[in-house]
Design a protein around this motif. Structure first.
Motif, PDB file in Angstrom:
ATOM      1  N   SER A  20      40.514  45.637  49.342  1.00 28.85           N
ATOM      2  CA  SER A  20      39.356  45.994  48.537  1.00 28.85           C
ATOM      3  C   SER A  20      38.089  45.557  49.264  1.00 28.85           C
ATOM      4  O   SER A  20      38.127  45.171  50.437  1.00 28.85           O
ATOM      5  CB  SER A  20      39.446  45.315  47.163  1.00 28.85           C
ATOM      6  OG  SER A  20      39.436  43.908  47.303  1.00 28.85           O
ATOM      7  N   SER A 218      31.320  41.342  35.061  1.00 29.76           N
ATOM      8  CA  SER A 218      31.995  42.544  34.582  1.00 29.76           C
ATOM      9  C   SER A 218      32.116  42.504  33.072  1.00 29.76           C
ATOM     10  O   SER A 218      32.476  41.463  32.499  1.00 29.76           O
ATOM     11  CB  SER A 218      33.390  42.675  35.200  1.00 29.76           C
ATOM     12  OG  SER A 218      33.319  42.760  36.601  1.00 29.76           O
ATOM     13  N   PRO A 257      40.891  49.304  37.231  1.00 26.53           N
ATOM     14  CA  PRO A 257      40.431  50.696  37.172  1.00 26.53           C
ATOM     15  C   PRO A 257      40.834  51.416  35.884  1.00 26.53           C
ATOM     16  O   PRO A 257      40.145  52.363  35.477  1.00 26.53           O
ATOM     17  CB  PRO A 257      41.108  51.329  38.402  1.00 26.53           C
ATOM     18  CG  PRO A 257      41.196  50.202  39.376  1.00 26.53           C
ATOM     19  CD  PRO A 257      41.522  49.000  38.536  1.00 26.53           C
ATOM     20  N   GLY A 260      38.037  51.243  33.673  1.00 26.83           N
ATOM     21  CA  GLY A 260      36.804  51.807  34.191  1.00 26.83           C
ATOM     22  C   GLY A 260      36.023  50.868  35.088  1.00 26.83           C
ATOM     23  O   GLY A 260      34.825  51.081  35.332  1.00 26.83           O
ATOM     24  N   SER A 262      35.994  48.302  38.797  1.00 32.41           N
ATOM     25  CA  SER A 262      36.488  48.361  40.166  1.00 32.41           C
ATOM     26  C   SER A 262      37.576  47.326  40.408  1.00 32.41           C
ATOM     27  O   SER A 262      37.727  46.346  39.662  1.00 32.41           O
ATOM     28  CB  SER A 262      35.331  48.121  41.142  1.00 32.41           C
ATOM     29  OG  SER A 262      34.833  46.804  41.010  1.00 32.41           O
ATOM     30  N   ALA A 263      38.341  47.541  41.488  1.00 31.82           N
ATOM     31  CA  ALA A 263      39.352  46.567  41.883  1.00 31.82           C
ATOM     32  C   ALA A 263      38.700  45.242  42.258  1.00 31.82           C
ATOM     33  O   ALA A 263      39.259  44.172  41.998  1.00 31.82           O
ATOM     34  CB  ALA A 263      40.159  47.114  43.060  1.00 31.82           C
TER      35      ALA A 263
END
Length: 307
Positions: A20, A218, A257, A260, A262-263
């Protein structure tokens, strides 16, 4: 094997960073929000306290009474050992040995295993609830066949596990002190308290991962968190690791993911959760230092309670 278990988490985390955007994940960790990190720490300590209460009730139903304060100390010590030694079960094994009170080891082992099984069942219920929420949402405006297929697989596995547990609890027969009888006594015999405690612990654990993700920048929606977080934490049960490090990060990078995100966001959230989990277990180190050693003759390894 010990060297492998210590090396494997580093290799897995390094592989996740390499596959990533490792710089983004590390940047998220460097910008960790202190407020959200403290919220995660508070939630994880609440999880430990409620888990100690659940273990105390489970052990009490099997004839192993213990003061509340001692149950909390033993649980913190077990958490610290599980967080710092390979395997992830040595703390629970020590917890069982120290709680036997010169009685049969089988009863102490049953109390620990059944308490942990109740926790996994509670987490499975939360995950199934998340699957139901997301499938209902996917089916309203525009059905997403890919998402539905992705969700049905873990949903079927979780439902099968819960169904098997319920069948074992409902079945009759077996030895009076066997596992089946112990499960009926400790779990079904006091099911309202077990259900409330296990669901509360599962929800607080998921909430702790959500706040850890928030600390790393996040925002994990509640419905999607109910699905992905239990699956991420289940990866910690895989062997050849220390406290699930490496496996948890890989699962988070793969599953975020679905929410919705990101990794890289999943990787940072998982590392933040792991670090704060270790911090929340540190009281166990203090209790370990203050616990008197057993005497050679007739020692049971149990600290004298003064509660």
């Amino acid at each position: 094997m010990t060297a492998l278990r210590l090396l494997l988490p580093l290799v897995l985390i390094g592989l996740c960073l390499w596959l990533s955007d490792g710089r983004d994940a590390l940047q998220r960790l460097s910008d960790l929000s202190p407020g959200w990190a403290l919220a995660t720490l508070a939630l994880l300590n609440a999880v430990t306290l409620l888990s100690a209460l659940r273990w105390r009730r489970t052990a009490g139903a099997l004839g192993l009474a213990m003061p509340r304060g001692r149950a909390v100390r033993e649980y913190y010590m077990a958490q610290f050992i599980n967080q710092t030694l390979p395997g992830g079960v040595l703390g629970d094994a020590a917890r069982a040995a120290r709680s036997r009170q010169s009685g049969p080891m089988s009863r102490a082992a049953q109390a620990v295993v059944l308490e942990r099984a109740a926790g996994q069942a509670g987490m499975a219920v939360v995950a199934l609830s998340g699957i139901g929420i997301l499938l209902a949402g996917a089916g309203r405006p525009a059905p997403d066949s890919g998402l539905s297929a992705t969700l049905w697989a873990p949903g079927a596995v979780l439902a099968a596990l819960l169904g098997t547990l319920l069948l074992l609890l409902a079945s009759r027969g077996g030895r009076a002190h066997g596992w089946r009888a112990a499960a009926r006594t400790a779990l079904l015999g006091q099911w309202p308290a077990q259900v409330v405690l296990s669901l509360a612990i599962a929800v607080l654990t998921v909430a702790a991962f959500v706040t850890a993700a928030r600390a790393s920048g996040s925002l994990l929606p509640a419905g999607k968190a109910a699905l992905v977080v239990p699956l991420i934490l289940t990866a910690m049960l895989l062997p050849a690791s220390v406290a699930g490090w490496g496996w948890r990060e890989g699962a988070a990078a793969a599953l975020f993911p679905l929410a919705g995100l990101s990794a890289e966001a999943g990787l940072a959230a998982s590392i933040a959760y792991g670090l704060i989990s270790l911090l929340s277990a540190l009281p166990g180190a203090f209790f370990l230092r203050r616990t008197p050693r057993a005497t050679p003759a007739g020692a049971t390894g149990i600290a004298s309670p003064h509660d």
